[in-house]
Every structure is written in C-alpha cells, then in structure tokens.
Design a protein around this motif. Structure first.
Motif, PDB file in Angstrom:
ATOM      1  N   GLU B  10       0.857  -1.178   0.000  1.00 19.20           N
ATOM      2  CA  GLU B  10       0.000   0.000   0.000  1.00 19.20           C
ATOM      3  C   GLU B  10       0.896   1.231   0.000  1.00 19.20           C
ATOM      4  O   GLU B  10       1.941   1.235   0.669  1.00 19.20           O
ATOM      5  CB  GLU B  10      -0.879   0.024   1.252  1.00 19.20           C
ATOM      6  CG  GLU B  10      -1.994  -0.987   1.232  1.00 19.20           C
ATOM      7  CD  GLU B  10      -2.943  -0.785   2.390  1.00 19.20           C
ATOM      8  OE1 GLU B  10      -4.151  -0.907   2.176  1.00 19.20           O
ATOM      9  OE2 GLU B  10      -2.477  -0.522   3.517  1.00 19.20           O
ATOM     10  N   PHE B 122       3.124  -8.998   0.837  1.00 19.53           N
ATOM     11  CA  PHE B 122       2.267  -7.802   0.756  1.00 19.53           C
ATOM     12  C   PHE B 122       2.435  -7.009   2.048  1.00 19.53           C
ATOM     13  O   PHE B 122       2.358  -7.573   3.137  1.00 19.53           O
ATOM     14  CB  PHE B 122       0.795  -8.206   0.567  1.00 19.53           C
ATOM     15  CG  PHE B 122      -0.139  -7.032   0.381  1.00 19.53           C
ATOM     16  CD1 PHE B 122      -0.249  -6.408  -0.856  1.00 19.53           C
ATOM     17  CD2 PHE B 122      -0.923  -6.562   1.420  1.00 19.53           C
ATOM     18  CE1 PHE B 122      -1.101  -5.326  -1.052  1.00 19.53           C
ATOM     19  CE2 PHE B 122      -1.789  -5.475   1.239  1.00 19.53           C
ATOM     20  CZ  PHE B 122      -1.877  -4.866  -0.008  1.00 19.53           C
ATOM     21  N   CYS B 124       0.944  -3.847   4.232  1.00 20.34           N
ATOM     22  CA  CYS B 124      -0.140  -2.873   4.387  1.00 20.34           C
ATOM     23  C   CYS B 124       0.056  -2.144   5.718  1.00 20.34           C
ATOM     24  O   CYS B 124       0.987  -2.432   6.468  1.00 20.34           O
ATOM     25  CB  CYS B 124      -1.500  -3.556   4.351  1.00 20.34           C
ATOM     26  SG  CYS B 124      -1.710  -4.826   5.608  1.00 20.34           S
ATOM     27  N   GLY B 169      -4.329  -7.189  -2.494  1.00 13.58           N
ATOM     28  CA  GLY B 169      -4.361  -7.233  -1.028  1.00 13.58           C
ATOM     29  C   GLY B 169      -5.124  -8.406  -0.441  1.00 13.58           C
ATOM     30  O   GLY B 169      -5.299  -8.483   0.775  1.00 13.58           O
ATOM     31  N   ALA B 171      -5.230 -11.930   0.930  1.00 13.68           N
ATOM     32  CA  ALA B 171      -4.147 -12.723   1.525  1.00 13.68           C
ATOM     33  C   ALA B 171      -3.745 -13.937   0.677  1.00 13.68           C
ATOM     34  O   ALA B 171      -2.575 -14.276   0.582  1.00 13.68           O
ATOM     35  CB  ALA B 171      -4.550 -13.173   2.926  1.00 13.68           C
ATOM     36  N   TYR B 174      -0.621 -14.079  -1.745  1.00  9.46           N
ATOM     37  CA  TYR B 174       0.748 -13.849  -1.275  1.00  9.46           C
ATOM     38  C   TYR B 174       1.181 -14.969  -0.338  1.00  9.46           C
ATOM     39  O   TYR B 174       0.351 -15.732   0.156  1.00  9.46           O
ATOM     40  CB  TYR B 174       0.822 -12.492  -0.550  1.00  9.46           C
ATOM     41  CG  TYR B 174       0.188 -11.370  -1.348  1.00  9.46           C
ATOM     42  CD1 TYR B 174       0.903 -10.715  -2.348  1.00  9.46           C
ATOM     43  CD2 TYR B 174      -1.148 -11.022  -1.158  1.00  9.46           C
ATOM     44  CE1 TYR B 174       0.314  -9.721  -3.120  1.00  9.46           C
ATOM     45  CE2 TYR B 174      -1.750 -10.025  -1.931  1.00  9.46           C
ATOM     46  CZ  TYR B 174      -1.017  -9.383  -2.904  1.00  9.46           C
ATOM     47  OH  TYR B 174      -1.597  -8.418  -3.672  1.00  9.46           O
ATOM     48  N   ASP B 175       2.493 -15.069  -0.081  1.00 10.86           N
ATOM     49  CA  ASP B 175       2.988 -16.043   0.893  1.00 10.86           C
ATOM     50  C   ASP B 175       2.877 -15.482   2.302  1.00 10.86           C
ATOM     51  O   ASP B 175       2.653 -16.210   3.260  1.00 10.86           O
ATOM     52  CB  ASP B 175       4.448 -16.399   0.582  1.00 10.86           C
ATOM     53  CG  ASP B 175       4.565 -17.065  -0.781  1.00 10.86           C
ATOM     54  OD1 ASP B 175       3.643 -17.816  -1.162  1.00 10.86           O
ATOM     55  OD2 ASP B 175       5.559 -16.809  -1.483  1.00 10.86           O
ATOM     56  N   ILE B 176       3.060 -14.169   2.397  1.00 12.09           N
ATOM     57  CA  ILE B 176       2.972 -13.528   3.713  1.00 12.09           C
ATOM     58  C   ILE B 176       2.525 -12.067   3.544  1.00 12.09           C
ATOM     59  O   ILE B 176       2.971 -11.385   2.619  1.00 12.09           O
ATOM     60  CB  ILE B 176       4.325 -13.626   4.469  1.00 12.09           C
ATOM     61  CG1 ILE B 176       4.252 -12.986   5.860  1.00 12.09           C
ATOM     62  CG2 ILE B 176       5.477 -13.039   3.661  1.00 12.09           C
ATOM     63  CD1 ILE B 176       5.431 -13.337   6.750  1.00 12.09           C
ATOM     64  N   CYS B 177       1.619 -11.645   4.399  1.00  7.18           N
ATOM     65  CA  CYS B 177       1.170 -10.243   4.413  1.00  7.18           C
ATOM     66  C   CYS B 177       1.490  -9.681   5.799  1.00  7.18           C
ATOM     67  O   CYS B 177       1.164 -10.317   6.801  1.00  7.18           O
ATOM     68  CB  CYS B 177      -0.332 -10.128   4.195  1.00  7.18           C
ATOM     69  SG  CYS B 177      -0.914 -10.920   2.687  1.00  7.18           S
ATOM     70  N   LEU B 178       2.085  -8.519   5.830  1.00 10.32           N
ATOM     71  CA  LEU B 178       2.492  -7.934   7.108  1.00 10.32           C
ATOM     72  C   LEU B 178       1.928  -6.529   7.245  1.00 10.32           C
ATOM     73  O   LEU B 178       1.988  -5.736   6.300  1.00 10.32           O
ATOM     74  CB  LEU B 178       4.024  -7.882   7.173  1.00 10.32           C
ATOM     75  CG  LEU B 178       4.733  -9.242   7.138  1.00 10.32           C
ATOM     76  CD1 LEU B 178       6.224  -9.073   6.865  1.00 10.32           C
ATOM     77  CD2 LEU B 178       4.508  -9.997   8.440  1.00 10.32           C
ATOM     78  N   ASN B 179       1.402  -6.226   8.412  1.00 13.91           N
ATOM     79  CA  ASN B 179       0.870  -4.911   8.711  1.00 13.91           C
ATOM     80  C   ASN B 179       1.977  -4.112   9.412  1.00 13.91           C
ATOM     81  O   ASN B 179       2.246  -4.321  10.597  1.00 13.91           O
ATOM     82  CB  ASN B 179      -0.365  -5.068   9.603  1.00 13.91           C
ATOM     83  CG  ASN B 179      -1.065  -3.766   9.834  1.00 13.91           C
ATOM     84  OD1 ASN B 179      -0.424  -2.739  10.047  1.00 13.91           O
ATOM     85  ND2 ASN B 179      -2.386  -3.781   9.807  1.00 13.91           N
ATOM     86  N   ALA B 182       1.151  -2.140  12.664  1.00 16.14           N
ATOM     87  CA  ALA B 182       1.006  -2.926  13.891  1.00 16.14           C
ATOM     88  C   ALA B 182       2.332  -3.547  14.322  1.00 16.14           C
ATOM     89  O   ALA B 182       2.622  -3.626  15.516  1.00 16.14           O
ATOM     90  CB  ALA B 182      -0.031  -4.030  13.678  1.00 16.14           C
ATOM     91  N   LEU B 183       3.136  -3.996  13.358  1.00 14.71           N
ATOM     92  CA  LEU B 183       4.341  -4.769  13.709  1.00 14.71           C
ATOM     93  C   LEU B 183       5.609  -3.915  13.739  1.00 14.71           C
ATOM     94  O   LEU B 183       6.581  -4.291  14.381  1.00 14.71           O
ATOM     95  CB  LEU B 183       4.536  -5.916  12.706  1.00 14.71           C
ATOM     96  CG  LEU B 183       3.358  -6.886  12.542  1.00 14.71           C
ATOM     97  CD1 LEU B 183       3.665  -7.882  11.428  1.00 14.71           C
ATOM     98  CD2 LEU B 183       3.066  -7.635  13.834  1.00 14.71           C
ATOM     99  N   THR B 187      10.572  -4.973  12.244  1.00 16.58           N
ATOM    100  CA  THR B 187      10.124  -6.351  12.468  1.00 16.58           C
ATOM    101  C   THR B 187       9.717  -6.997  11.143  1.00 16.58           C
ATOM    102  O   THR B 187      10.014  -8.167  10.889  1.00 16.58           O
ATOM    103  CB  THR B 187       8.934  -6.380  13.454  1.00 16.58           C
ATOM    104  OG1 THR B 187       9.349  -5.793  14.674  1.00 16.58           O
ATOM    105  CG2 THR B 187       8.432  -7.788  13.717  1.00 16.58           C
ATOM    106  N   MET B 191      11.416 -10.422   9.614  1.00 16.99           N
ATOM    107  CA  MET B 191      10.643 -11.634   9.332  1.00 16.99           C
ATOM    108  C   MET B 191      10.878 -12.110   7.904  1.00 16.99           C
ATOM    109  O   MET B 191      10.995 -13.309   7.650  1.00 16.99           O
ATOM    110  CB  MET B 191       9.160 -11.368   9.561  1.00 16.99           C
ATOM    111  CG  MET B 191       8.854 -11.079  11.019  1.00 16.99           C
ATOM    112  SD  MET B 191       7.089 -11.002  11.324  1.00 16.99           S
ATOM    113  CE  MET B 191       6.770 -12.749  11.546  1.00 16.99           C
TER     114      MET B 191
END
Lengths: 197, 197
Positions: B10, B122, B124, B169, B171, B174-179, B182-183, B187, B191
């Motif tokens: 995003e 991804f 976001c 967007g 899920a 993709y293999d992994i989506c990270l916010n 929040a994280l 981080t 990951m």
C-alpha cells in the motif's frame, strides 16, 4: 505485549493446528471447541447448531441472504443467528479478559479489534494443499474436496461480511497473514510465537 | 531457496523501505526506480509516464475503466497502457532470471507466479500511520492525506485487477502479508529476511 492471539483461517489451511501449537508453545489457553461448548451452555443452542451457524452463513446465495438480513432488522426480535452471534461475542470478550489465550475463528479478530494487546492472524493456503488436508482429516465424500472447500469459503465470507462489514481474508484486517501451503505449518507457528515473545 | 522476493505494498506503508532493507541485509539486488529506468530505456516512454501508468489505473471510475478495457481488446492494436505492461513484464522476467533480487510493485507477484523460488510479500498498514508517513515523506498538499491515499489505493486496485484478474491485497495471493503499522517496519524486515535464510 500480545496477550490474545486471534486466528482466522481458511478451512483446510491448518489454521486450527497452528493455533493449538502456538498456544502450547506460549503456555496460552486455547479456545476453539471449548468456546462452542461454553456458547452451548449459555445459549441453550446445541453444539452442532453452533458449529454450523456460529461462523457460516445459512444460504449459499449471498443476495438472498442480504435481503433476508435487511428485512430482519425491521423486526423487533432478533433472529436466532443474531442471538447466537451476540452470545458468542460476549463470551469471546470475557475470555479475552480472563487472560492470555488463542481464539480460533468466530470473528474474534473483529470483536476484539479495539484491544491493543491482540495479534490478529489469518492463515490461508492453496487449494491443492487444502483439498489434501481435508481428505486426510475428514475422509472422502461424494462431493469433490475442492467443491466442499469453495462452499465453506463462500459461507464464511458471507457470515463475516454480514456481521463485521469487512472482507474476509483482506490483508488490511489482520496484523499478519501466512500462507501455510507455501511456508509450512511449523514455520507459521514459529513466526507467530516469535512475534508474541 | 527464495531467490526472488516480490513486495506489493500500500502507498505509505513503508513497503519500499522494507524491500530496500531486506535487499541490503541479504545482499540481493533491489529493483524499484531501477526498473522504471530500464522500462524507459527500452520502451521510449518517459520515466514520469511509467511511474504514473506502470501500476495505476487511469480512471477513478472502475466501471468506465472496465468498459474502456473491454472495447480495447476488439482492436488489433494494443493500447499504450498494454504496451507498457508487456514491456514491464518482460523486464521483470529477465531481472528474475539474472539472479537474487527484491522487486517492488508492478504486479511482479503475478508475473512471477509460476516460479518456485519466489517469496511473495504484501505490506499494508492502518490509514493513520500511512497518512503520517506520506506527509513526512512528500509533504502536505491541499488534498487531505487520507484522500490522496484512498485515490492511490483505488487506482492500484483497478490496475491490478485489470492485468491479473486478482483482488489486490487478498491474503491468498501472497505467501505472507504484514501490517507494518502494527508490527513496525524493522520487524517486517526481519521476518522476511528470516524466511529467506
């Protein structure tokens, strides 16, 4: 500190197993079947009814479902589905208050969205891995596993949309989304555990 | 072994910075601006045109855009947008062949979907964090940052849907989506690096 982990998952993605492993590794309580039993005790609904209607929409046709929903709100009485949703929500909020835990499914990500101590996880996987998994776990039926999965997906999607206004599986609703088919169930578990430590 | 990392993101989520950090930590090539320059060299389009049309749909109104798209295919000649997409796709495939790299945006996740050595990510974030970030990076404009973001989101979504048939967007793509809101950006970087080691 992440005291509460909510796991939303596609049917057959191994999300439940990942949640259980995470709870064991972190020493957190694990609520899945336990949640159904508690709802049953308090609401009077049979566990089978809760399993079927506690996170799946009733009708395959979402347009009909929405029309039914719209009409429903013009009545004073709540439908049985709404009563179930409300009881379930209250119990989820109480469990979160009780202390560290992993909660699987049932819109817990949405219900607990205002708490700051949650990690919201979505587990998905590719169709082939999911099909293999449900056949291993629940056996063959006359219906092809891909068709069973597509029906479950559709019902969860409509249920989630109806009660949360959100799109199920949209990355923006979660803190982390993991594809267990691509990454493996154990790697997913490890990543979640690591984020909570 | 994950040789190629595609980062979809995003606007304002820090996805580009995460991609750059990941590339540095792993010693992978990093393609973002470099990709635009290469497309410019080969296609004759100006870099500004590529920046604007290489991952954003032209029209705000997606229905009009779709109608325009449908009509376009009845002609023998490809539109300029399609020519740009095709050149861009070829270059992304070639870059992936050249060796380990991180590629940001431009439907690379879809273009390289059949390769087995990719990690598709991804990134976001919540609206407030994104708004803060774009004001820090690009300054204030007369338009509220939330409005600028909503317009960008809509254009990327339509572009992605048009060329891939997929939901941006979601899920499952993709293999992994990270916010990152929040994280935290660091981080997220750690990951991804960990998954590629």
């Amino acid at each position: 500190m992440k005291n509460i982990i909510t796991i939303s998952r596609e049917f057959g993605s191994g999300g439940r197993s990942i949640g259980k492993q995470v709870a064991e590794k972190l020493g957190y309580a694990f609520y899945d079947r336990e949640l159904v039993d508690e709802v049953a005790k308090r609401s009077g609904f049979a566990p089978e009814y809760i399993e079927e209607h506690g996170e799946y929409a009733n009708a395959r046709n979402s347009l009909l479902f929405y029309l039914a929903t719209a009409e429903r709100y013009s009545h004073d009485n709540l439908s049985m589905h709404d009563q179930l949703y409300i009881t379930q929500s209250k119990i989820i909020e109480e469990l979160a208050e009780k202390g560290k835990c992993v909660i699987v499914g049932r819109c817990a990500d949405y219900i607990l969205r205002d708490r700051k101590d949650c990690l919201h996880v979505f587990i998905c996987s590719d169709m082939a891995s999911r099909a293999r998994r449900i056949v291993e776990r629940y056996g063959q039926t006359q219906k092809a596993p891909e068709k069973r999965l597509a029906e479950k997906d559709q019902k969860r999607k409509v249920y989630y949309k109806n009660y949360t206004g959100r799109v199920w599986g949209q990355a923006q609703n979660y803190d982390i989304c993991l594809n267990s088919g691509a990454l493996g169930v154990d790697t997913c578990t490890d990543m979640i555990v690591q984020l909570c430590k």
